[in-house]
Design a protein around this motif. Structure first.
Motif, PDB file in Angstrom:
ATOM      1  N   ALA A   1       0.833  -1.209   0.000  1.00 55.11           N
ATOM      2  CA  ALA A   1       0.000   0.000   0.000  1.00 55.11           C
ATOM      3  C   ALA A   1       0.871   1.263   0.000  1.00 55.11           C
ATOM      4  O   ALA A   1       0.596   2.222  -0.741  1.00 55.11           O
ATOM      5  N   LEU A   2       1.919   1.269   0.815  1.00 57.09           N
ATOM      6  CA  LEU A   2       2.802   2.437   0.876  1.00 57.09           C
ATOM      7  C   LEU A   2       3.487   2.691  -0.461  1.00 57.09           C
ATOM      8  O   LEU A   2       3.648   3.842  -0.876  1.00 57.09           O
ATOM      9  N   ASN A   3       3.877   1.628  -1.151  1.00 59.44           N
ATOM     10  CA  ASN A   3       4.525   1.818  -2.449  1.00 59.44           C
ATOM     11  C   ASN A   3       3.555   2.373  -3.485  1.00 59.44           C
ATOM     12  O   ASN A   3       3.949   3.153  -4.355  1.00 59.44           O
ATOM     13  N   THR A   4       2.285   2.019  -3.378  1.00 59.53           N
ATOM     14  CA  THR A   4       1.277   2.640  -4.244  1.00 59.53           C
ATOM     15  C   THR A   4       1.155   4.123  -3.916  1.00 59.53           C
ATOM     16  O   THR A   4       1.138   4.968  -4.815  1.00 59.53           O
ATOM     17  N   ASP A   5       1.098   4.451  -2.621  1.00 54.59           N
ATOM     18  CA  ASP A   5       1.021   5.863  -2.218  1.00 54.59           C
ATOM     19  C   ASP A   5       2.253   6.636  -2.664  1.00 54.59           C
ATOM     20  O   ASP A   5       2.158   7.789  -3.097  1.00 54.59           O
ATOM     21  N   LEU A   6       3.411   6.003  -2.564  1.00 58.14           N
ATOM     22  CA  LEU A   6       4.659   6.642  -2.975  1.00 58.14           C
ATOM     23  C   LEU A   6       4.652   6.907  -4.481  1.00 58.14           C
ATOM     24  O   LEU A   6       4.989   8.015  -4.935  1.00 58.14           O
ATOM     25  N   ALA A   7       4.257   5.915  -5.251  1.00 57.39           N
ATOM     26  CA  ALA A   7       4.195   6.082  -6.703  1.00 57.39           C
ATOM     27  C   ALA A   7       3.200   7.180  -7.082  1.00 57.39           C
ATOM     28  O   ALA A   7       3.502   8.045  -7.915  1.00 57.39           O
ATOM     29  N   ASN A   8       2.029   7.174  -6.444  1.00 52.78           N
ATOM     30  CA  ASN A   8       1.031   8.208  -6.715  1.00 52.78           C
ATOM     31  C   ASN A   8       1.571   9.599  -6.377  1.00 52.78           C
ATOM     32  O   ASN A   8       1.329  10.560  -7.108  1.00 52.78           O
ATOM     33  N   ALA A   9       2.289   9.690  -5.279  1.00 52.77           N
ATOM     34  CA  ALA A   9       2.832  10.983  -4.857  1.00 52.77           C
ATOM     35  C   ALA A   9       3.779  11.537  -5.916  1.00 52.77           C
ATOM     36  O   ALA A   9       3.741  12.739  -6.226  1.00 52.77           O
ATOM     37  N   TYR A  10       4.613  10.688  -6.486  1.00 50.87           N
ATOM     38  CA  TYR A  10       5.554  11.196  -7.482  1.00 50.87           C
ATOM     39  C   TYR A  10       4.887  11.533  -8.810  1.00 50.87           C
ATOM     40  O   TYR A  10       5.332  12.462  -9.498  1.00 50.87           O
ATOM     41  N   VAL A  11       3.821  10.858  -9.169  1.00 45.79           N
ATOM     42  CA  VAL A  11       3.080  11.265 -10.361  1.00 45.79           C
ATOM     43  C   VAL A  11       2.468  12.647 -10.114  1.00 45.79           C
ATOM     44  O   VAL A  11       2.575  13.555 -10.956  1.00 45.79           O
ATOM     45  N   LEU A  12       1.852  12.833  -8.949  1.00 46.27           N
ATOM     46  CA  LEU A  12       1.287  14.140  -8.608  1.00 46.27           C
ATOM     47  C   LEU A  12       2.377  15.197  -8.545  1.00 46.27           C
ATOM     48  O   LEU A  12       2.203  16.312  -9.055  1.00 46.27           O
ATOM     49  N   TYR A  13       3.500  14.868  -7.924  1.00 41.23           N
ATOM     50  CA  TYR A  13       4.623  15.811  -7.816  1.00 41.23           C
ATOM     51  C   TYR A  13       5.012  16.337  -9.201  1.00 41.23           C
ATOM     52  O   TYR A  13       5.139  17.544  -9.401  1.00 41.23           O
ATOM     53  N   HIS A  14       5.188  15.435 -10.154  1.00 40.38           N
ATOM     54  CA  HIS A  14       5.625  15.857 -11.482  1.00 40.38           C
ATOM     55  C   HIS A  14       4.560  16.685 -12.206  1.00 40.38           C
ATOM     56  O   HIS A  14       4.890  17.629 -12.921  1.00 40.38           O
ATOM     57  N   GLN A  15       3.299  16.347 -11.995  1.00 38.53           N
ATOM     58  CA  GLN A  15       2.248  17.135 -12.631  1.00 38.53           C
ATOM     59  C   GLN A  15       2.162  18.529 -12.017  1.00 38.53           C
ATOM     60  O   GLN A  15       2.020  19.521 -12.733  1.00 38.53           O
ATOM     61  N   LEU A  16       2.273  18.620 -10.697  1.00 34.27           N
ATOM     62  CA  LEU A  16       2.267  19.935 -10.052  1.00 34.27           C
ATOM     63  C   LEU A  16       3.472  20.762 -10.485  1.00 34.27           C
ATOM     64  O   LEU A  16       3.363  21.975 -10.708  1.00 34.27           O
ATOM     65  N   LYS A  17       4.616  20.131 -10.594  1.00 40.36           N
ATOM     66  CA  LYS A  17       5.834  20.810 -11.038  1.00 40.36           C
ATOM     67  C   LYS A  17       5.628  21.350 -12.452  1.00 40.36           C
ATOM     68  O   LYS A  17       5.983  22.494 -12.749  1.00 40.36           O
ATOM     69  N   LYS A  18       5.035  20.539 -13.322  1.00 39.07           N
ATOM     70  CA  LYS A  18       4.741  20.965 -14.691  1.00 39.07           C
ATOM     71  C   LYS A  18       3.848  22.207 -14.675  1.00 39.07           C
ATOM     72  O   LYS A  18       4.120  23.186 -15.368  1.00 39.07           O
TER      73      LYS A  18
END
Length: 182
Positions: free
Chosen positions: A33-50
């Motif tokens: 579950a944590l690895n799913t949350d971690l992966a989701n966080a980095y997808v969101l991170y990159h979209q927010l950065k964009k």
């Protein structure tokens, strides 16, 4: 591409015993579950950065600063999630390809969209992540890992707060007048 030589200490996807006295069977579920949350966080991170890079218009400065704070908040949460997965005996998903494959949310793509659509895309992703965090809090609590549940609750509070700010940016009330109203 360089090839690494040396002794692998732990293979990705494996779980070892931990000193937190959470048995491996329960740890495996929580780490997943944590690895799913971690992966989701980095997808969101990159979209927010964009969107931070692409922001323009009358609200540019406020949005540029908000998006910077938002992706920094996401990154801090991701770091806490990764460290918890490691403490439980797991290997946090670290590579961008693995994170993208593992995530349950999707990056909107490389195109630049108008700011309102960009923020709507962010808000949709925040909503999916909020639901996932809630599910994973319940999972951790049900498995007796109250510390992970608490960590995810703290992250959830910040994620919900940023989502609420985006809701405000998307409201139709603005001080900016368009040409048609003059």
């Amino acid at each position: 591409m360089s090839t690494q030589e040396g002794r692998i200490r732990q293979e990705a996807g494996t779980v070892t015993e931990n000193d937190l006295r959470i048995d491996t069977d329960r740890s495996e579920q929580i780490i997943d579950a944590l690895n799913t949350d971690l992966a989701n966080a980095y997808v969101l991170y990159h979209q927010l950065k964009k969107h931070h890079w692409d922001a323009e218009g009358a609200e540019f400065r406020d949005l540029h600063l908000f998006l910077e704070e938002a992706y920094e908040t996401v990154e801090r949460g991701a770091d806490e999630i990764a460290e918890r997965a490691q403490a439980l005996g797991g290997v946090p998903v670290a590579g961008p390809t693995t994170q993208a494959e593992r995530a349950t949310v999707s990056f909107e793509g490389e195109d630049v969209y108008d700011l309102r659509l960009s923020l709507a895309n962010d808000l949709e992703m925040y909503g999916d992540i909020i639901e996932s965090l809630r599910d994973h809090i319940e999972l951790a609590d049900n498995l007796g890992d109250y510390a992970t549940g608490e960590l995810l609750r703290d992250i959830l509070v910040e994620v919900e707060e940023d989502a609420h700010h985006i809701e405000h940016y998307l409201e139709d009330d603005t001080l900016v007048l368009d040409e048609a109203t003059h």
